[in-house]
Design an enzyme around this catalytic site. Structure first.
Site, PDB file in Angstrom:
ATOM      1  N   ASP A 161       0.860  -1.192   0.000  1.00  0.00           N
ATOM      2  CA  ASP A 161       0.000   0.000   0.000  1.00  0.00           C
ATOM      3  C   ASP A 161       0.895   1.240   0.000  1.00  0.00           C
ATOM      4  O   ASP A 161       1.859   1.311   0.778  1.00  0.00           O
ATOM      5  CB  ASP A 161      -0.897  -0.023   1.247  1.00  0.00           C
ATOM      6  CG  ASP A 161      -2.021   0.982   1.157  1.00  0.00           C
ATOM      7  OD1 ASP A 161      -3.189   0.578   1.173  1.00  0.00           O
ATOM      8  OD2 ASP A 161      -1.738   2.201   1.076  1.00  0.00           O
ATOM      9  N   ILE A 162       0.599   2.195  -0.880  1.00  0.00           N
ATOM     10  CA  ILE A 162       1.486   3.379  -0.964  1.00  0.00           C
ATOM     11  C   ILE A 162       1.288   4.348   0.198  1.00  0.00           C
ATOM     12  O   ILE A 162       2.107   5.245   0.383  1.00  0.00           O
ATOM     13  CB  ILE A 162       1.346   4.203  -2.270  1.00  0.00           C
ATOM     14  CG1 ILE A 162      -0.075   4.305  -2.721  1.00  0.00           C
ATOM     15  CG2 ILE A 162       2.294   3.754  -3.346  1.00  0.00           C
ATOM     16  CD1 ILE A 162      -0.290   5.468  -3.663  1.00  0.00           C
ATOM     17  N   HIS A 179     -10.278  -5.717  -2.319  1.00  0.00           N
ATOM     18  CA  HIS A 179      -8.916  -5.912  -1.809  1.00  0.00           C
ATOM     19  C   HIS A 179      -8.944  -6.216  -0.331  1.00  0.00           C
ATOM     20  O   HIS A 179      -9.837  -5.786   0.391  1.00  0.00           O
ATOM     21  CB  HIS A 179      -8.038  -4.687  -2.099  1.00  0.00           C
ATOM     22  CG  HIS A 179      -8.626  -3.381  -1.668  1.00  0.00           C
ATOM     23  ND1 HIS A 179      -9.570  -2.705  -2.401  1.00  0.00           N
ATOM     24  CD2 HIS A 179      -8.408  -2.622  -0.567  1.00  0.00           C
ATOM     25  CE1 HIS A 179      -9.897  -1.579  -1.788  1.00  0.00           C
ATOM     26  NE2 HIS A 179      -9.217  -1.518  -0.659  1.00  0.00           N
ATOM     27  N   HIS A 222      -6.579  -5.780   3.006  1.00  0.00           N
ATOM     28  CA  HIS A 222      -5.411  -5.137   3.602  1.00  0.00           C
ATOM     29  C   HIS A 222      -4.768  -6.104   4.596  1.00  0.00           C
ATOM     30  O   HIS A 222      -5.448  -6.598   5.504  1.00  0.00           O
ATOM     31  CB  HIS A 222      -5.814  -3.895   4.411  1.00  0.00           C
ATOM     32  CG  HIS A 222      -6.383  -2.756   3.626  1.00  0.00           C
ATOM     33  ND1 HIS A 222      -5.629  -1.656   3.269  1.00  0.00           N
ATOM     34  CD2 HIS A 222      -7.636  -2.512   3.163  1.00  0.00           C
ATOM     35  CE1 HIS A 222      -6.397  -0.788   2.615  1.00  0.00           C
ATOM     36  NE2 HIS A 222      -7.620  -1.281   2.536  1.00  0.00           N
TER      37      HIS A 222
HETATM   38  P1  AMP Z   1      -9.813   1.381   0.782  1.00  0.00           P
HETATM   39  O1  AMP Z   1     -10.495   1.383  -0.577  1.00  0.00           O
HETATM   40  O2  AMP Z   1     -10.416   2.374   1.745  1.00  0.00           O
HETATM   41  O3  AMP Z   1      -9.775   0.001   1.393  1.00  0.00           O
HETATM   42  O4  AMP Z   1      -8.321   1.864   0.600  1.00  0.00           O
HETATM   43  C1  AMP Z   1      -7.631   1.743  -0.620  1.00  0.00           C
HETATM   44  C2  AMP Z   1      -6.150   1.652  -0.341  1.00  0.00           C
HETATM   45  O5  AMP Z   1      -5.472   1.627  -1.575  1.00  0.00           O
HETATM   46  C3  AMP Z   1      -5.579   2.821   0.479  1.00  0.00           C
HETATM   47  O6  AMP Z   1      -4.950   2.306   1.647  1.00  0.00           O
HETATM   48  C4  AMP Z   1      -4.572   3.460  -0.485  1.00  0.00           C
HETATM   49  O7  AMP Z   1      -3.415   3.931   0.166  1.00  0.00           O
HETATM   50  C5  AMP Z   1      -4.250   2.322  -1.431  1.00  0.00           C
HETATM   51  N1  AMP Z   1      -3.812   2.741  -2.750  1.00  0.00           N
HETATM   52  C6  AMP Z   1      -4.417   3.623  -3.589  1.00  0.00           C
HETATM   53  N2  AMP Z   1      -3.717   3.754  -4.732  1.00  0.00           N
HETATM   54  C7  AMP Z   1      -2.635   2.939  -4.618  1.00  0.00           C
HETATM   55  C8  AMP Z   1      -1.508   2.649  -5.449  1.00  0.00           C
HETATM   56  N3  AMP Z   1      -1.369   3.218  -6.662  1.00  0.00           N
HETATM   57  N4  AMP Z   1      -0.584   1.767  -5.006  1.00  0.00           N
HETATM   58  C9  AMP Z   1      -0.713   1.194  -3.796  1.00  0.00           C
HETATM   59  N5  AMP Z   1      -1.750   1.426  -2.951  1.00  0.00           N
HETATM   60  C10 AMP Z   1      -2.688   2.297  -3.352  1.00  0.00           C
END
Ligand code: AMP
Length: 132
Positions: free
Chosen positions: A29-30, A93, A95
Site C-alpha cells: 500500500d502506498i 482488496h 489489507h
Molecule cells: P480502501 O479502498 O479504503 O480500502 O483503501 C484503498 C487503499 O489503496 C488505500 O490504503 C490506499 O493507500 C491504497 N492505494 C491507492 N492507490 C494505490 C496505489 N497506486 N498503489 C498502492 N496502494 C494504493
C-alpha cells in the site's frame, strides 16, 4: 473504466509488487498504516469483496494467507492483521497490516512515512519469502 488496481496489474501504473499468480496480485500500500502493509487483490475486477463468487473469495483468502505468512517470516510482527474496507478504490482488496506492538493504532487512518528505497527494500524482502 479500469480501476487503478487493474492498471497496476497491467503495469500501466508502477507498484511495489509482492506476489502474483494467474488470478491474484499483491503489492505494498502506498500509504501504509504500518511497515509491510500489503494489499491482495483479484485480477478480475469486482467492486465489493463480498459480491465475489464464493470459490473466488476462498482463493483470494488462500492467496492472502500465503502473503501473510511471507510478511510474518520477513518482518516478525506479533501477527498480521486484516482490514477490509474498500471505500476508496472500487476493486476488491484485502489489507494485510503487520502489528508490531499491542499498542499499535490498527486502522487505515494511521499512516507511517516510508521512502521509496525502504518500500523497494520491503517489497524485495517480503516477496522472496512468498511460497505460492
Ligand atoms: P480502501 O479502498 O479504503 O480500502 O483503501 C484503498 C487503499 O489503496 C488505500 O490504503 C490506499 O493507500 C491504497 N492505494 C491507492 N492507490 C494505490 C496505489 N497506486 N498503489 C498502492 N496502494 C494504493
Amino acid at each position: 473504466m479500469a480501476t487503478i488496481f487493474s492498471k497496476i496489474i497491467e503495469r500501466e501504473i508502477p507498484s511495489y509488487k509482492i506476489a502474483e499468480d494467474d488470478r491474484h496480485y499483491a503489492f505494498l500500500d502506498i500509504n501504509p498504516a504500518a511497515k509491510g502493509h500489503t494489499l491482495c487483490i483479484p485480477k478480475k475486477e469486482i467492486d465489493y469483496l463480498f459480491d465475489m463468487d464464493a470459490d473466488d473469495l476462498a482463493e483470494l483468502t488462500r492467496f492472502s494467507q500465503k502473503v501473510a505468512h511471507a510478511i510474518d517470516k520477513t518482518l516478525q510482527p506479533i501477527r498480521t492483521g486484516v482490514i477490509v474496507e474498500g471505500m476508496l478504490v472500487p476493486h476488491a482488496h484485502i489489507h494485510l497490516i503487520p502489528i508490531f506492538k499491542e499498542s499499535q493504532d490498527f486502522s487505515l487512518g494511521k499512516k507511517v512515512e516510508l521512502g521509496d528505497t525502504e518500500m523497494l527494500n520491503l517489497a524485495r524482502r517480503i516477496s522472496k519469502n512468498v511460497e505460492l
